[in-house]
Design a protein around this motif. Structure first.
Motif, mmCIF file in Angstrom:
data_model
loop_
_atom_site.group_PDB
_atom_site.id
_atom_site.type_symbol
_atom_site.label_atom_id
_atom_site.label_comp_id
_atom_site.label_asym_id
_atom_site.label_seq_id
_atom_site.Cartn_x
_atom_site.Cartn_y
_atom_site.Cartn_z
ATOM 1 N N HIS A 1 34.246 -37.963 -84.930
ATOM 2 C CA HIS A 1 32.824 -37.652 -85.070
ATOM 3 C C HIS A 1 31.960 -38.897 -84.870
ATOM 4 O O HIS A 1 30.926 -38.859 -84.188
ATOM 5 C CB HIS A 1 32.536 -37.061 -86.453
ATOM 6 C CG HIS A 1 33.207 -35.760 -86.717
ATOM 7 N ND1 HIS A 1 33.979 -35.546 -87.832
ATOM 8 C CD2 HIS A 1 33.233 -34.603 -86.011
ATOM 9 C CE1 HIS A 1 34.444 -34.309 -87.815
ATOM 10 N NE2 HIS A 1 34.007 -33.715 -86.722
ATOM 11 N N ARG B 1 33.204 -27.966 -78.531
ATOM 12 C CA ARG B 1 33.687 -26.893 -79.390
ATOM 13 C C ARG B 1 34.645 -25.954 -78.678
ATOM 14 O O ARG B 1 35.195 -25.044 -79.310
ATOM 15 C CB ARG B 1 32.495 -26.096 -79.934
ATOM 16 C CG ARG B 1 31.573 -26.875 -80.839
ATOM 17 C CD ARG B 1 32.240 -27.244 -82.156
ATOM 18 N NE ARG B 1 32.682 -26.072 -82.889
ATOM 19 C CZ ARG B 1 31.864 -25.301 -83.611
ATOM 20 N NH1 ARG B 1 30.584 -25.590 -83.684
ATOM 21 N NH2 ARG B 1 32.329 -24.263 -84.264
ATOM 22 N N ASP C 1 35.068 -29.268 -84.276
ATOM 23 C CA ASP C 1 34.594 -28.328 -85.286
ATOM 24 C C ASP C 1 33.069 -28.304 -85.398
ATOM 25 O O ASP C 1 32.354 -28.932 -84.612
ATOM 26 C CB ASP C 1 35.214 -28.667 -86.641
ATOM 27 C CG ASP C 1 34.874 -30.091 -87.091
ATOM 28 O OD1 ASP C 1 34.030 -30.749 -86.449
ATOM 29 O OD2 ASP C 1 35.455 -30.550 -88.095
ATOM 30 N N THR C 2 32.580 -27.559 -86.394
ATOM 31 C CA THR C 2 31.144 -27.405 -86.605
ATOM 32 C C THR C 2 30.471 -28.744 -86.857
ATOM 33 O O THR C 2 29.318 -28.955 -86.459
ATOM 34 C CB THR C 2 30.875 -26.469 -87.801
ATOM 35 O OG1 THR C 2 31.742 -25.336 -87.730
ATOM 36 C CG2 THR C 2 29.429 -25.997 -87.809
ATOM 37 N N LEU C 3 31.158 -29.658 -87.509
ATOM 38 C CA LEU C 3 30.575 -30.979 -87.772
ATOM 39 C C LEU C 3 30.307 -31.729 -86.474
ATOM 40 O O LEU C 3 29.341 -32.492 -86.382
ATOM 41 C CB LEU C 3 31.504 -31.790 -88.680
ATOM 42 C CG LEU C 3 31.495 -31.342 -90.146
ATOM 43 C CD1 LEU C 3 32.748 -31.814 -90.851
ATOM 44 C CD2 LEU C 3 30.251 -31.845 -90.859
ATOM 45 N N ASN D 1 26.635 -20.653 -86.871
ATOM 46 C CA ASN D 1 26.715 -21.879 -86.097
ATOM 47 C C ASN D 1 25.348 -22.232 -85.507
ATOM 48 O O ASN D 1 24.906 -23.382 -85.561
ATOM 49 C CB ASN D 1 27.740 -21.718 -84.984
ATOM 50 C CG ASN D 1 27.952 -22.999 -84.200
ATOM 51 O OD1 ASN D 1 28.485 -23.966 -84.712
ATOM 52 N ND2 ASN D 1 27.518 -23.023 -82.944
ATOM 53 N N ALA E 1 27.921 -27.298 -92.707
ATOM 54 C CA ALA E 1 28.808 -27.438 -91.547
ATOM 55 C C ALA E 1 30.258 -27.617 -91.991
ATOM 56 O O ALA E 1 31.185 -27.085 -91.359
ATOM 57 C CB ALA E 1 28.360 -28.619 -90.693
ATOM 58 N N TRP E 2 30.452 -28.369 -93.058
ATOM 59 C CA TRP E 2 31.795 -28.594 -93.605
ATOM 60 C C TRP E 2 32.414 -27.273 -94.080
ATOM 61 O O TRP E 2 33.585 -26.990 -93.814
ATOM 62 C CB TRP E 2 31.693 -29.594 -94.753
ATOM 63 C CG TRP E 2 32.974 -29.944 -95.428
ATOM 64 C CD1 TRP E 2 33.921 -30.823 -95.006
ATOM 65 C CD2 TRP E 2 33.429 -29.431 -96.698
ATOM 66 N NE1 TRP E 2 34.946 -30.896 -95.923
ATOM 67 C CE2 TRP E 2 34.676 -30.063 -96.968
ATOM 68 C CE3 TRP E 2 32.908 -28.535 -97.620
ATOM 69 C CZ2 TRP E 2 35.400 -29.790 -98.124
ATOM 70 C CZ3 TRP E 2 33.634 -28.262 -98.774
ATOM 71 C CH2 TRP E 2 34.862 -28.890 -99.009
ATOM 72 N N ASP F 1 31.575 -24.246 -92.966
ATOM 73 C CA ASP F 1 31.816 -23.416 -91.789
ATOM 74 C C ASP F 1 33.062 -23.884 -91.046
ATOM 75 O O ASP F 1 33.846 -23.060 -90.552
ATOM 76 C CB ASP F 1 30.597 -23.467 -90.867
ATOM 77 C CG ASP F 1 30.699 -22.456 -89.734
ATOM 78 O OD1 ASP F 1 30.831 -21.253 -90.025
ATOM 79 O OD2 ASP F 1 30.653 -22.869 -88.562
ATOM 80 N N ALA F 2 33.264 -25.188 -90.968
ATOM 81 C CA ALA F 2 34.429 -25.733 -90.279
ATOM 82 C C ALA F 2 35.726 -25.299 -90.953
ATOM 83 O O ALA F 2 36.783 -25.266 -90.311
ATOM 84 C CB ALA F 2 34.355 -27.257 -90.217
ATOM 85 N N ARG F 3 35.648 -24.966 -92.226
ATOM 86 C CA ARG F 3 36.822 -24.523 -92.980
ATOM 87 C C ARG F 3 36.908 -23.008 -93.095
ATOM 88 O O ARG F 3 37.738 -22.483 -93.831
ATOM 89 C CB ARG F 3 36.811 -25.169 -94.372
ATOM 90 C CG ARG F 3 37.329 -26.585 -94.323
ATOM 91 C CD ARG F 3 36.739 -27.488 -95.377
ATOM 92 N NE ARG F 3 37.245 -28.848 -95.171
ATOM 93 C CZ ARG F 3 36.834 -29.661 -94.192
ATOM 94 N NH1 ARG F 3 35.903 -29.253 -93.355
ATOM 95 N NH2 ARG F 3 37.342 -30.867 -94.051
#
Length: 382
Positions: free
Chosen positions: A12, A57, A68-70, A246, A308-309, A311-313
């Motif tokens: 990131h 993505r 990921d979303t991050l 997202n 975002a964290w 959503d990424a999970r």
């Protein structure tokens, strides 16, 4: 700015550095020209594809990075910091609002046919959901599609479609079950530019986001092969809702980047600009107001990163994402108001970046889910 290790890893951080260099070298020198032209040149988007920015993505099997979303938040925040909201949204609609529909629901043949060019920036995408009487109210959609032999025939009008003029691929939502009520009976279709019965009705003239093309799309007996159905028939509403999380997180991150850049610019300005024998920074009212806005942006940043964290999970984060969209959309406008105010008369001139940024920020409380709609989503969950 060092990011908290709780949320971001080395990948990131590297992406952030690469994006910041790209913006400095290839966006800032040309952004004003794009504003006048009303579009971002295709060559710039292809260059972003070459650098891997358009596929962060998407699956590695189709040229993406599979992040990921991050990573999307990093992309949106840094594009927002460019100060050219029209450029930022042109890219983000392609990467995080339109093409994810294909990535999420496309079958192997569709992915193989379209995804490589999407990631490379050779095929730019748009998502056509909003209509003149159905914006945040997706269930109020009136565009219809009916089966006819090996095709579906689409009739209707879509409005406020970002990338609508210059896109190559459109992911179009239409009602396919005339007897279904509300959100049921909606299907998404892949429509290619040039298909018979599909045309750009008109390019729309906007207050802000001037370098982003926005269009009215008209479908009059548009014939689309049945092979171009994206995902399950009559299940399109759920696909739209799936990607809204997202999309709204990304819009919040973009607004966050814009607010951060505006404060940075204003701090530099008030430390140099003198009035009544001293820099504006010496005026308590000004520095305290800017300090408050800095605190609010810092707090919003943590909410964006946390959403975002989640959503990424794969965790349920509708409440948190709705908070992100509502909070950041309103906050960026408060920040811009104060930053323009502290620029004085210069801030009202078209030559001032802050003037453009004020216009660009206004839509953040409207597009992608108006603040009032987001607050209702939050209220349902508290």
């Amino acid at each position: 700015m060092t990011q908290p290790s709780l949320y971001f890893n080395e990948t990131h951080d590297m992406l952030r550095q690469q994006l910041r260099r790209f913006v400095q070298r290839e966006v800032l020198p040309h952004g004003e020209t794009w504003e006048k032209d009303g579009m971002v040149p295709r060559a710039v988007l292809r260059r972003m594809g070459e650098l891997g920015f358009l596929g962060i993505r998407h699956p590695e099997s189709h040229g993406g990075s599979g992040l990921d979303t991050l990573a999307s938040v990093v992309l949106a925040e840094e594009l927002g910091r460019s100060s050219f909201g029209g450029f930022a949204i042109t890219v983000l609609v392609h990467t995080d609002m339109a093409s994810p529909h294909l990535a999420n629901a496309g079958i192997a043949e569709q992915l193989a046919r379209y995804m490589p060019d999407i990631v490379a920036g050779k095929a730019i995408t748009a998502v056509a959901i909003t209509e003149p009487d159905a914006g945040s109210d997706v269930a109020g959609m009136r565009t219809r599609a009916r089966p006819d032999g090996d095709d579906w025939v689409i009739d209707g009008t879509k409005m406020f479609i970002t990338n609508g003029v210059h896109a190559d691929l459109y992911f179009v939502a239409a009602r396919t079950d005339p007897d279904a009520r509300g959100s049921r009976g909606i299907t998404i279709f892949i429509v290619e530019k040039g298909m018979a019965g599909f045309r750009v009705g008109r390019a729309l003239d906007k207050m802000g986001w001037r370098s982003s093309d926005t269009a009215e799309l008209v479908f009059e007996g548009c014939r689309v092969p049945k092979a171009n159905i994206l995902g399950a028939e009559n299940r399109g509403f759920y696909a739209v809702m799936q990607n809204f999380q997202n999309e709204r997180t990304v819009l919040g991150a973009q607004a966050l980047g814009e607010a951060d850049k505006a404060l940075e610019m204003t701090l530099a300005y008030v430390r140099e600009r003198r009035a009544f024998g001293a820099p504006l920074w010496d005026k308590q009212a000004i520095r305290q107001r800017l300090a408050l806005r800095q605190a609010e942006v810092a707090a919003a940043r943590q909410l964006v990163y946390h959403a975002a964290w989640l959503d990424a999970r794969g965790q349920d984060c509708v409440k948190e994402v709705s908070m992100v969209k509502a909070l950041c959309g309103e906050l960026v406008n408060r920040v811009m108001y104060d930053c323009q105010q502290f620029h004085g008369g210069f801030g009202y001139m078209r030559e001032a970046a802050i003037e453009r940024m004020v216009r660009d920020a206004r839509v953040q409380a409207i597009g992608g889910g108006a603040t009032e709609v987001m607050l209702e989503e939050i209220a349902k969950r508290i």
